[in-house]
Design an enzyme around this catalytic site. Structure first.
Site, PDB file in Angstrom:
ATOM      1  N   GLY A   1       0.809  -1.213   0.000  1.00 35.49           N
ATOM      2  CA  GLY A   1       0.000   0.000   0.000  1.00 35.49           C
ATOM      3  C   GLY A   1       0.838   1.257   0.000  1.00 35.49           C
ATOM      4  N   TYR A   2       1.874   1.266   0.822  1.00 39.62           N
ATOM      5  CA  TYR A   2       2.735   2.447   0.910  1.00 39.62           C
ATOM      6  C   TYR A   2       3.449   2.692  -0.412  1.00 39.62           C
ATOM      7  CZ  TYR A   2       6.096   5.740   2.940  1.00 39.62           C
ATOM      8  OH  TYR A   2       6.844   6.856   3.231  1.00 39.62           O
TER       9      TYR A   2
END
Length: 239
Positions: free
Chosen positions: A154-155
């Site tokens: 996600g990051y």
């Protein structure tokens, strides 16, 4: 006083890299627009910079996930100082978890803050800079906007988005006198890591001051030059 007469707007200015960069910009003579969600942190920083450097600072609480607030931030900066010479997008949030454990809410938060927040500030500031025929936008996609590691799905998605956004912005804006810089820092020892559960060696990370020194270097290149992309990593953490 390498930035004397310049106006620098910093998101995420209340702590971490943003705060340390504000101190360096003030030391070099810049006028500052300080933005983050926490007014008390911004005001404390503005008071400190006034005492140390007699710095003229505009404090504007702002949630970068809200486009209308970011537009109002840019408008206040121009109303107060007449221009924006430097935008440092340092507001950010991160969750490092396997994709099976990362929640939808955590993913959305990273996209909203890291990618959308950078887009909003860059869009509205670049409109001002194009009218001026000059300006410099400094974005911080970090090393996980250039290379991935486990638990970063996600990051990295949000930060790769910042990298793509920045590279395309360069093509859009380069003929209007607007410079774009991407700084890919490896792990920086900030409060980001306070809630990260994976094992890390924070004592071997880049310090906030070292990161801010690179940002200042980027912001003070001669007019005819731009530091387009920089990778800085701890020797022990190379990807």
């Amino acid at each position: 006083m390498k930035l004397e007469g310049k106006v620098a707007l910093i998101t995420g200015a209340g702590r971490g890299i943003g705060r340390a960069s504000a101190c360096r910009f003030a030391r070099e003579g810049a006028k500052l627009v300080l933005a983050s969600r926490t007014h008390s942190e911004l005001q404390a920083l503005a008071d400190e910079l006034f005492k140390l450097y007699d710095t003229d600072s505009l404090v504007v609480p702002c949630d970068v996930t809200k486009a209308a607030e970011v537009k109002a931030l840019i408008d206040q900066a121009v109303s107060n100082f007449g221009r924006i010479d430097i935008l440092l997008n340092s507001a950010g949030v991160g969750h490092l978890k396997p994709i099976t454990e990362l929640t939808v809410e955590e993913f959305d938060e990273m996209i909203d803050v890291n990618l959308k927040g950078t887009f909003y500030a860059s869009k509205f500031a670049s409109e001002v800079m194009v009218r001026q025929k000059s300006g410099h936008i400094i974005n911080l996609p970090g090393i996980l906007g250039k290379a991935v590691m486990r638990m970063s799905s996600g990051y990295s998605a949000s930060k790769y988005g910042v990298t793509g956004l920045s590279k395309a912005m360069t093509q859009d804006l380069m003929r209007d006198g607007v410079k774009i810089s991407l700084l890919h820092f490896g792990g920086v020892n900030t409060t980001f890591w306070d809630r990260i559960t994976m094992r890390v060696q924070r004592e071997k990370m880049i310090t906030v001051d070292q990161a801010a020194d690179m940002i200042l270097l980027c912001a003070t290149q001669p007019d005819q030059l731009v530091l387009g992309e920089l990778v800085l990593q701890p020797e022990s953490h190379q990807l």
